[in-house]
Each structure stands twice: as structure tokens, then as C-alpha cells.
Design an enzyme around this catalytic site. Structure first.
Site, short mmCIF file in Angstrom:
data_model
loop_
_atom_site.label_atom_id
_atom_site.label_comp_id
_atom_site.label_asym_id
_atom_site.label_seq_id
_atom_site.Cartn_x
_atom_site.Cartn_y
_atom_site.Cartn_z
N ARG A 148 0.85 -1.20 0.00
CA ARG A 148 0.00 0.00 0.00
C ARG A 148 0.88 1.24 0.00
NH1 ARG A 148 -4.61 -1.81 4.46
NH2 ARG A 148 -5.39 -3.58 3.27
N ARG B 187 2.80 1.76 10.30
CA ARG B 187 2.28 2.07 8.97
C ARG B 187 3.43 1.95 7.97
NH1 ARG B 187 -2.47 4.39 8.11
NH2 ARG B 187 -2.56 5.18 10.26
N GLU C 54 -6.01 -0.48 15.78
CA GLU C 54 -6.56 -1.50 14.88
C GLU C 54 -5.50 -2.49 14.42
OE1 GLU C 54 -8.25 -2.02 10.37
OE2 GLU C 54 -8.23 0.00 11.23
N SER D 173 -9.80 -6.08 10.84
CA SER D 173 -11.11 -5.51 10.48
C SER D 173 -11.93 -6.58 9.76
CB SER D 173 -10.96 -4.27 9.60
OG SER D 173 -10.33 -4.58 8.39
N ARG E 203 2.52 -5.13 11.96
CA ARG E 203 1.70 -4.46 12.97
C ARG E 203 1.42 -5.35 14.17
NH1 ARG E 203 -3.38 -0.62 11.49
NH2 ARG E 203 -1.69 0.37 10.31
#
Length: 424
Positions: A258, A273, A347, A350, A388
Site C-alpha cells: 500500500r 504504517r 486496529e 477488520s 503491525r
């Protein structure tokens, strides 16, 4: 995408849903194009029918009638060409706009703009307390010599990192545990392509809005996926499945990419990130049944909780607000894990229900018990995403001397390492 019949019948609800999700889409313009499209189709069919009638009549016509019919046939051909051009232009605008209309959130979705508006539903464990000044994962990574950002950035640029030694083993251990849980739950593991065609990105709902966040390999016109959800859903693109073949339960393990467009300056410390990460993903393709969809949604969520409880990490489950649930989702729950350095639950997972949104875009259908063709429902959920997931492991399991205890459930995957010690 949404069924145009649903949009016609529920225009105000669609507009309200788009507004609550934060998408600026012109539903009225879409309905105008839809009406024009239907008018042109009807006119096109009438002209085409008359042209066929004329073509059939010419061989049987008298010498006096034939010239007039031939001339009418030429005029009808020209008119049909004009109608085809007009219809294609309208359809192009209509289809582009239809792809931009978001799914309508379920009534239980809290209205809000950011993750601060998410609503906590339940929690596991308590935030870790220390009797010493804890280090964040970047400091721990350097002390243990398992995370190296400086060298990675030197040759790969911003948001790059290296996982070394026990750090690499730790990631692989979490991923192996995650895949083992998935196989035990009856999911079929799939290793698939991470370079895909534009159609796969559009079909799964990541385009058109997600282009800025996606890496494009221009020479080959391929796109790097940000999740194996893309290829897991696309497996059955343009297929008609049998009811007895459903549900399809897949788990993917892949690198993911990403751009993190729009996040410049945010979360630059550590590896929260990054541009490249590794993920185990869950995808379900099921019959079009809202009650069944909710059952599967809860099952996918429970799989993630099973992993986090095995790791014994404090977490909470929250209902994502309307501004956080994305284009295709009708419902999303986030699992947020306690990260001491952030002094917050953040987070890590999800879980999304999309009903038939992806299936309509991807052409995934099935024959129901009456033999009718229906669009399937799809759902997805993260099981583990690294690096993460390493943040709460390192930070919650750290000791005063800088060492990190390996969670017991991961020890069998760690080649005998039970504690990661600082390099001396």
C-alpha cells in the site's frame, strides 16, 4: 456495486448512506443516466425490430415497393448507428458512476467520521502495566537487533524495514499459528498472485477510489494487491456456482503493498504504517442470506479473537462507524489491540460484511434451491497482519532488561527461542 433497481427504489437511503460514509457521489445524476439509458435501449430495440422487418420484406416486395423499402433500410441503419453511439456514451458514464455508489450501512452502524467514533462492544484482558519505564517497539527492535529501519530505508526508501533473526522468526511464527488456526477451522489455504489485473481491483471494490493507494506496474499494466482478499474473491469471478458448493471458505497468505497515500508524516516511528507487509486473510463466499451472513461475520471475528487470546494480548472489539467502513461494507467490526507506546487500543484486524456488493462487480453467482441465479454474498477479515501484530507482542511482553518473552503459543515455531535477548 448496488443493484440499480435498489437504488431507484431507495434513492434517499442511498444518498444518506453515501453521506454518512463520506463519499461524494451524484445519485440524482446516476438516476438521470439510468432513465436515458433505458429510453435509448427501448428506442434501439424498436428501430432494430423495424430494420429486421424491412430486411425481411424487401425480397417479397414488388418492384414498385422495393426502392422505398431499401431507402428506409438505409435510414434505419444510420439511425441505429447513431442510437448505438449515444447508448454507448450514456452507458459508459452510467457504469462509471454506478461503480462509485457505496453500499448502504446497516442501521446498527454508528454514524461518525473517524475511529474515535467507533463503539466498543467487548474487551479481553487489561492494558499491561509495568513497574519500569517501558520501551516502544522501535527501541526494542534496535536493542534486540531484530528490526532495522535505517538500513532498509537506505536502499528502499521511507516506511521500509528489515526483520532480522528472531524478528523474522517471530513474524513467521505468528503467520504459521494463524494458518494453523484457519486450517483447523476448515478454511482452504490459497497462495495466489499479488500482481493482478485492473478488473480484479474493480471487482473487489478497491477501484475506482483506491487507485492512489495502489502500486501500478505500468509496463505490464498490473496492480499490487493490498490484501489477498483481492485474489481470494476473484477466484470465482464470472462463475455460476452450485448451492451445494457454498460456502467457500478461503484463507490467503501473502505479501501486501500500500502506498499509504495521504499519510505523510503520520506514524513515522516504528512499523505501524508501512508500504509492504505480510498478512493472513479470511474470505467467505456464501448464499445471499442476511442472517447467514451475520453468522459467518461473527465466525470470522471469533477466529481473530481465537488468535489474539492464544497470544494473550489485551484487545477490544468495536463497531466501526459509518466513516470508517469503506465503499462496499454494510457492517465492519474492528479488533483493536493494546499498544503501550501509543497508550491506546489500535486496529490490528477488520471484519467486513459486503452482502452482494463484490459479487455483482465480480460476476460471482450461484443457483439457489429453485434453480434461480443469484449473486452471492462475500465477507472478509484479517487474521494476522505483520509487522503491525508484532508491535503489541514486543511491547506487552517486554521485560525491564529489554528482553522480550516469546508468547508460549509461539515457542514451538521459534526453534527453541523462549526469550529474545538484547545484543551485547
Amino acid at each position: 456495486m448496488l443493484d440499480i433497481n435498489f437504488i431507484r427504489d431507495n434513492a434517499e437511503a442511498v444518498k444518506e448512506g453515501a453521506k454518512n460514509k463520506g463519499f461524494d457521489v451524484d445519485v440524482d445524476r446516476l438516476l438521470e443516466l439510468d432513465e436515458k439509458r433505458r429510453e435509448l435501449i427501448q428506442e434501439n430495440e424498436a428501430v432494430r425490430q423495424r430494420r429486421n422487418e424491412v430486411a425481411s420484406a424487401i425480397p417479397r416486395a414488388s418492384n414498385e415497393e422495393r426502392p422505398e423499402l431499401i431507402e428506409e433500410g438505409k435510414e434505419l441503419k444510420e439511425k441505429l448507428q447513431t442510437l448505438d453511439d449515444d447508448l454507448n456514451a450514456v452507458k459508459e458514464d452510467y457504469e462509471k458512476l454506478l461503480l462509485m455508489v457505496p453500499n448502504v450501512p446497516l442501521p446498527e452502524v454508528p454514524v461518525g467520521e473517524t475511529d474515535e467514533d467507533n463503539v466498543e462492544l467487548r474487551s479481553y484482558g487489561e492494558p499491561t502495566e509495568f513497574d519500569f519505564e517501558p520501551r516502544d517497539h522501535e527501541e526494542l527492535g534496535e536493542l534486540l537487533d531484530i528490526i532495522d529501519k535505517e538500513r532498509a530505508i537506505k536502499f528502499a526508501g521511507s516506511r521500509a524495514y528489515l526483520l532480522k533473526g528472531a524478528g523474522a522468526l517471530l513474524e513467521m511464527a505468528v503467520m504459521r499459528l494463524a494458518m494453523d488456526i484457519m486450517v483447523e477451522q476448515g478454511f482452504e489455504p490459497v497462495l495466489g498472485p499479488v500482481m493482478v489485473n485492473e478488473g480484479a481491483m474493480t471487482g473487489t471494490g478497491f477501484f475506482p477510489y483506491g487507485r492512489e493507494d495502489t502500486y501500478h506496474l505500468e509496463r505490464d499494466d498490473k496492480w499490487l494487491v493490498g490484501t489477498s482478499e483481492v485474489y481470494l474473491v476473484s477466484i470465482h469471478q464470472d462463475e455460476i456456482l452450485d448451492l451445494e458448493d457454498l460456502p467457500k471458505l478461503y484463507t490467503g497468505y501473502s505479501p501486501c503493498f500500500r502506498r499509504e497515500a495521504g499519510s505523510a508524516g503520520a506514524d513515522t516511528r516504528g512499523v505501524y504504517r508501512v508500504h509492504q507487509f505480510t498478512k493472513v486473510e479470511q474470505v467467505a463466499i456464501i448464499p445471499a442470506d442476511k442472517e447467514k451472513s451475520r453468522e459467518v461475520h461473527d465466525m470470522l471475528m471469533s477466529n481473530s479473537e481465537k488468535l489474539m487470546q492464544a497470544l494473550d494480548l489485551p484487545y477490544r472489539v468495536a463497531a466501526a462507524c459509518s466513516g470508517e467502513i469503506g465503499l462496499g461494507q454494510v457492517l465492519k467490526h474492528e479488533l483493536e489491540t493494546w499498544m503501550p507506546s501509543r497508550n491506546a487500543y489500535s486496529e490490528t484486524h477488520s471484519c467486513s460484511s459486503l452482502y452482494d456488493y463484490q459479487a455483482r462487480r465480480s460476476g460471482i453467482r450461484y443457483r439457489d434451491e429453485d434453480g434461480n441465479i443469484q449473486y452471492a454474498y462475500t465477507l472478509n477479515n484479517t487474521l494476522a497482519a505483520s509487522p503491525r501484530i508484532l508491535i503489541p507482542i514486543l511491547e506487552n511482553y517486554q521485560r525491564e532488561d529489554g528482553s522480550v518473552k516469546v508468547p508460549e503459543v509461539l515457542v514451538p515455531y521459534m526453534h527453541g527461542i523462549t526469550r529474545i535477548e538484547p545484543k551485547r
